[in-house]
Design a protein around this motif. Structure first.
Motif, PDB file in Angstrom:
ATOM      1  N   CYS A 322      30.277  -7.573  73.119  1.00 57.50           N
ATOM      2  CA  CYS A 322      29.445  -8.108  72.031  1.00 57.50           C
ATOM      3  C   CYS A 322      29.052  -6.977  71.108  1.00 57.50           C
ATOM      4  O   CYS A 322      29.275  -5.798  71.411  1.00 57.50           O
ATOM      5  CB  CYS A 322      28.207  -8.808  72.584  1.00 57.50           C
ATOM      6  SG  CYS A 322      27.033  -7.640  73.301  1.00 57.50           S
ATOM      7  N   CYS A 341      21.325  -5.572  69.071  1.00 59.28           N
ATOM      8  CA  CYS A 341      21.573  -6.858  69.744  1.00 59.28           C
ATOM      9  C   CYS A 341      20.968  -7.985  68.912  1.00 59.28           C
ATOM     10  O   CYS A 341      19.890  -7.828  68.327  1.00 59.28           O
ATOM     11  CB  CYS A 341      20.938  -6.781  71.134  1.00 59.28           C
ATOM     12  SG  CYS A 341      20.525  -8.341  71.921  1.00 59.28           S
ATOM     13  N   THR A 342      21.638  -9.129  68.861  1.00 58.75           N
ATOM     14  CA  THR A 342      21.160 -10.231  68.022  1.00 58.75           C
ATOM     15  C   THR A 342      19.902 -10.890  68.585  1.00 58.75           C
ATOM     16  O   THR A 342      19.243 -11.644  67.885  1.00 58.75           O
ATOM     17  CB  THR A 342      22.234 -11.321  67.863  1.00 58.75           C
ATOM     18  OG1 THR A 342      22.675 -11.719  69.157  1.00 58.75           O
ATOM     19  CG2 THR A 342      23.420 -10.832  67.068  1.00 58.75           C
ATOM     20  N   GLU A 343      19.604 -10.664  69.857  1.00 59.73           N
ATOM     21  CA  GLU A 343      18.437 -11.325  70.442  1.00 59.73           C
ATOM     22  C   GLU A 343      17.254 -10.366  70.564  1.00 59.73           C
ATOM     23  O   GLU A 343      16.544 -10.359  71.562  1.00 59.73           O
ATOM     24  CB  GLU A 343      18.827 -11.986  71.769  1.00 59.73           C
ATOM     25  CG  GLU A 343      19.908 -13.025  71.536  1.00 59.73           C
ATOM     26  CD  GLU A 343      20.005 -14.127  72.577  1.00 59.73           C
ATOM     27  OE1 GLU A 343      19.233 -14.121  73.535  1.00 59.73           O
ATOM     28  OE2 GLU A 343      20.883 -14.989  72.405  1.00 59.73           O
ATOM     29  N   PHE A 372      22.397  -0.654  74.587  1.00 59.81           N
ATOM     30  CA  PHE A 372      23.559  -1.103  75.346  1.00 59.81           C
ATOM     31  C   PHE A 372      24.845  -0.337  75.002  1.00 59.81           C
ATOM     32  O   PHE A 372      25.938  -0.773  75.343  1.00 59.81           O
ATOM     33  CB  PHE A 372      23.762  -2.612  75.138  1.00 59.81           C
ATOM     34  CG  PHE A 372      22.501  -3.388  75.402  1.00 59.81           C
ATOM     35  CD1 PHE A 372      21.960  -3.434  76.685  1.00 59.81           C
ATOM     36  CD2 PHE A 372      21.823  -4.033  74.373  1.00 59.81           C
ATOM     37  CE1 PHE A 372      20.778  -4.120  76.932  1.00 59.81           C
ATOM     38  CE2 PHE A 372      20.651  -4.727  74.615  1.00 59.81           C
ATOM     39  CZ  PHE A 372      20.116  -4.767  75.901  1.00 59.81           C
ATOM     40  N   ALA A 398      29.812 -10.520  79.863  1.00 59.74           N
ATOM     41  CA  ALA A 398      29.033 -11.585  79.199  1.00 59.74           C
ATOM     42  C   ALA A 398      27.859 -11.104  78.352  1.00 59.74           C
ATOM     43  O   ALA A 398      27.874 -11.265  77.147  1.00 59.74           O
ATOM     44  CB  ALA A 398      28.575 -12.641  80.188  1.00 59.74           C
ATOM     45  N   CYS A 399      26.818 -10.548  78.946  1.00 59.68           N
ATOM     46  CA  CYS A 399      25.655 -10.157  78.146  1.00 59.68           C
ATOM     47  C   CYS A 399      24.922  -8.977  78.789  1.00 59.68           C
ATOM     48  O   CYS A 399      24.202  -9.154  79.772  1.00 59.68           O
ATOM     49  CB  CYS A 399      24.711 -11.337  77.978  1.00 59.68           C
ATOM     50  SG  CYS A 399      23.157 -10.877  77.155  1.00 59.68           S
ATOM     51  N   PRO A 400      25.080  -7.804  78.224  1.00 54.89           N
ATOM     52  CA  PRO A 400      24.407  -6.617  78.780  1.00 54.89           C
ATOM     53  C   PRO A 400      22.895  -6.793  78.871  1.00 54.89           C
ATOM     54  O   PRO A 400      22.268  -6.345  79.832  1.00 54.89           O
ATOM     55  CB  PRO A 400      24.763  -5.522  77.782  1.00 54.89           C
ATOM     56  CG  PRO A 400      26.036  -5.985  77.157  1.00 54.89           C
ATOM     57  CD  PRO A 400      25.961  -7.479  77.113  1.00 54.89           C
ATOM     58  N   LYS A 401      22.305  -7.454  77.891  1.00 57.37           N
ATOM     59  CA  LYS A 401      20.838  -7.607  77.877  1.00 57.37           C
ATOM     60  C   LYS A 401      20.378  -8.423  79.092  1.00 57.37           C
ATOM     61  O   LYS A 401      19.434  -8.040  79.777  1.00 57.37           O
ATOM     62  CB  LYS A 401      20.420  -8.287  76.567  1.00 57.37           C
ATOM     63  CG  LYS A 401      18.937  -8.610  76.465  1.00 57.37           C
ATOM     64  CD  LYS A 401      18.595  -9.053  75.043  1.00 57.37           C
ATOM     65  CE  LYS A 401      17.172  -9.530  74.908  1.00 57.37           C
ATOM     66  NZ  LYS A 401      17.033 -10.952  75.277  1.00 57.37           N
TER      67      LYS A 401
ATOM     68  N   CYS B  71      24.431 -16.273  73.982  1.00 58.43           N
ATOM     69  CA  CYS B  71      23.977 -15.843  72.666  1.00 58.43           C
ATOM     70  C   CYS B  71      25.042 -16.059  71.604  1.00 58.43           C
ATOM     71  O   CYS B  71      26.209 -16.236  71.905  1.00 58.43           O
ATOM     72  CB  CYS B  71      23.502 -14.389  72.700  1.00 58.43           C
ATOM     73  SG  CYS B  71      24.514 -13.218  71.821  1.00 58.43           S
ATOM     74  N   GLU B  73      26.502 -14.161  69.833  1.00 62.06           N
ATOM     75  CA  GLU B  73      27.571 -13.173  69.857  1.00 62.06           C
ATOM     76  C   GLU B  73      28.691 -13.589  70.803  1.00 62.06           C
ATOM     77  O   GLU B  73      29.771 -13.036  70.775  1.00 62.06           O
ATOM     78  CB  GLU B  73      27.020 -11.818  70.320  1.00 62.06           C
ATOM     79  CG  GLU B  73      26.360 -11.054  69.215  1.00 62.06           C
ATOM     80  CD  GLU B  73      27.298 -10.861  68.049  1.00 62.06           C
ATOM     81  OE1 GLU B  73      28.322 -10.199  68.235  1.00 62.06           O
ATOM     82  OE2 GLU B  73      27.020 -11.377  66.965  1.00 62.06           O
ATOM     83  N   ASN B  74      28.380 -14.466  71.702  1.00 61.40           N
ATOM     84  CA  ASN B  74      29.459 -14.913  72.582  1.00 61.40           C
ATOM     85  C   ASN B  74      29.175 -16.333  73.041  1.00 61.40           C
ATOM     86  O   ASN B  74      29.830 -16.957  73.737  1.00 61.40           O
ATOM     87  CB  ASN B  74      29.660 -13.961  73.743  1.00 61.40           C
ATOM     88  CG  ASN B  74      28.451 -13.857  74.624  1.00 61.40           C
ATOM     89  OD1 ASN B  74      28.228 -14.683  75.468  1.00 61.40           O
ATOM     90  ND2 ASN B  74      27.649 -12.830  74.432  1.00 61.40           N
TER      91      ASN B  74
HETATM   92  S1  SF4 Z   1      23.460  -7.949  74.614  1.00 56.83           S
HETATM   93 FE1  SF4 Z   1      23.552 -10.148  75.074  1.00 56.83          FE
HETATM   94  S2  SF4 Z   1      22.072 -11.070  73.672  1.00 56.83           S
HETATM   95 FE2  SF4 Z   1      22.539  -9.010  72.899  1.00 56.83          FE
HETATM   96  S3  SF4 Z   1      24.239  -9.322  71.428  1.00 56.83           S
HETATM   97 FE3  SF4 Z   1      25.125  -8.821  73.423  1.00 56.83          FE
HETATM   98  S4  SF4 Z   1      25.596 -10.813  74.350  1.00 56.83           S
HETATM   99 FE4  SF4 Z   1      24.100 -11.176  72.692  1.00 56.83          FE
END
Ligand code: SF4
Ligand code: SF4
Lengths: 434, 74
Positions: A322, A341-343, A372, A398-401, B71, B73-74
């Motif tokens: 991501c 990060c978008t979140e 990240f 999938a999502c590091p956060k 999210c 992003e994915n």
């Molecule tokens: S770390 Fe997770 S929430 Fe942040 S942009 Fe990446 S996938 Fe999305």
């Protein structure tokens, strides 16, 4: 990964589908080979399986290779990504949303600084393409800002001779034909992603406008008309459905409504995504993990039954998981603060994780290091379960956060990949053998 | 010495005989919506293997190439 069911091949053979997660390629193999792949028994004539990557040397560290390829891809990206929020406000009030929304003025200085940052990236010679994703809040609440910035971004890309691609993630409620034409023609947006949460009454209840009104029929009507508009024949749509307990069982009526509105179309792709926590409590609405994989299969089956387009299996390995894991990507909030990060930008508890303000960062430089950027080292060190996971090459972690927050974000693909393989073989025209 | 790439065995079947229940109906639609990039790699020996990775021409956008997990992003 081997499918569960057997199929009849036109040659008369009975076969089973197999996915090589390292390449995202799908094969049919004879039953004996499928069994050997499942059982891990190699034989003398397996050179061809090895050639396709289905077999590897026993001392070969596949995960290390995958992680290194990702590290290199994140470091050497030739595309510069900007996720831009032209508004911090949203006109919807979805119960499961983890953002807080407020009206923020995107100042003239902030716009100028961002445009300059994008122009420097375009001119720097480092990138082949600028990739802009409009996000929010609801980005169309900042429609004028979006058009103004797009005009500057596209001019910079053209002047520098680099490519320009743009996408918007919107709730869809403010779309109309006139705006879509401007977004496509002037802002060069080629892909619009909207979220529809189920059949009309469920969508309208779970994603209400702040005014209390619904939006389902308006949104599908606008998309249906756009698909018939010759000026918009380069525009693609993605329909995301956030799956929660409110709509998990409603795939069938939802798919029927979309198909009836003309959305069973080559330029519309659908996908289900589980409602997830942004740090907020979604336990009342989230589908229990154990049921998600089956729920997702039900959605795929409904898509298929109604002729909607969707992707069952990843088309390619996922190198850069991501935006947050590459310094060639950055998120610019409506207040000008830059994140990785978008979140983070609109999410309580994360808003102060910004890396600086667009007005004060050196315009020529990449964003400062984010939380990240070391993701691939984290993977390599075995800090998550990903290193030993069969689908790592197509999932990427999938999502590091979420991993860092102690919430494993494993997608349901991990649990239903074998069922997806069977459906894949079926939709490719092979007959199952009972 | 060789072993098997990605040797994950997977979860138990999720939906009892869902495939067979839906097979006739879905198979009827097949071919009109998805084109299979089929290439028989090796017919001659006793390992039979054919690639059926679907052509990506009719599906678009970044998400369709990846796996979604939440999210935007994915
Ligand atoms: S770390 Fe997770 S929430 Fe942040 S942009 Fe990446 S996938 Fe999305
Ligand atoms: S996030 Fe989960 S499914 Fe994805 S690679 Fe890691 S362990 Fe596997």
């Amino acid at each position: 990964m081997v499918g569960r069911n057997a199929f009849r091949h036109p040659s008369g053979r009975v076969v089973r589908p197999v996915l090589n997660t390292a390449t995202a390629k799908v094969y049919l193999v004879d039953l004996a080979t499928a069994q050997r792949l499942e059982a891990g028994v190699a034989e003398g004539d397996d050179a061809r399986l090895a050639q396709s990557g289905l077999l590897v040397e026993v001392d070969h560290d596949e995960a290390a290779e995958v992680i290194e390829a990702s590290r290199v891809a994140a470091r050497d990206r030739r595309t510069r990504d900007f996720v831009v929020m032209p508004s911090a406000y949203c006109n919807m009030g979805c119960g499961y949303c983890g953002q807080t929304h407020e009206r923020v003025t995107v100042s003239r200085d902030h716009r100028a600084a961002l445009a300059e940052r994008v122009a420097r990236a375009a001119r720097g010679g480092r990138y082949d393409t600028l990739n802009v994703r409009w996000f929010g809040g609801e980005p169309l609440m900042g429609y004028a800002v979006l058009l103004d910035l797009s005009r500057r971004f596209t001019a910079a890309a053209d002047e520098a001779g680099v490519g320009y691609a743009a996408k918007i993630v919107t709730n869809g409620s403010l779309l109309d034909a006139r705006k879509l034409r401007a977004l496509h023609r002037d802002a060069r947006i080629s892909s619009v992603e909207v979220t529809l949460d189920g059949p009309a009454e469920v969508h309208d209840a779970s994603r209400p406008l702040k005014s209390g009104a619904g939006s389902f029929h308006k949104i599908i009507g606008v998309i249906g008309a756009a698909l018939r508009d010759p000026e918009l024949d380069g525009l693609h749509f993605t329909v995301r459905t956030n799956i929660g307990v409110h709509n998990a069982a409603l795939a069938e009526p939802f798919a029927a409504e979309l198909a009836a509105a003309g959305l069973a179309h080559d330029r519309v792709a659908c996908y289900p995504a589980p409602v997830h926590s942004w740090g907020n409590d979604v336990s009342d609405v989230a589908v229990p993990r154990a049921d998600l994989a089956a729920a997702e299969m039900a959605w795929f089956l409904a898509y298929q039954r109604h002729g909607l387009r969707f992707r069952l299996l990843p088309a390619a390995p996922r190198r850069v998981v991501c935006a947050a894991t590459s310094r060639h990507s950055e998120v610019v909030g409506a207040d000008g603060r830059v994140y990785s990060c978008t979140e983070q930008s609109l999410v309580p508890g994360h808003r102060d994780e910004d890396l600086g303000h667009v007005g004060s960062l050196a315009a020529d430089e990449l964003r400062p290091p984010g939380a990240f950027d070391d993701w691939y080292d984290t993977l390599d060190a075995g800090a998550t379960a990903c290193r030993g996971c069969a689908i790592l090459p197509v999932c990427g972690g999938a999502c590091p956060k979420l991993w860092r927050e102690g919430k494993p974000p494993c997608p349901s693909l991990r649990d239903n990949v074998r069922d997806r393989l069977d459906l894949y073989a079926l939709t490719a025209g092979y007959t199952p053998v009972g | 010495m060789i072993c098997f790439s990605s040797g994950f065995r997977g979860a138990p079947m999720l939906i009892d005989s869902w495939l067979l229940q839906h097979a006739a109906e879905l198979a009827e639609q097949a071919g009109t919506q998805l084109s299979a990039a089929a290439g028989v790699l090796h017919h001659e020996a006793h390992v039979f293997m054919e690639e059926i990775t679907q052509a990506t021409t009719t599906l678009h956008s970044a998400f369709t190439e990846t796996v979604n997990a939440g999210c935007a992003e994915n």
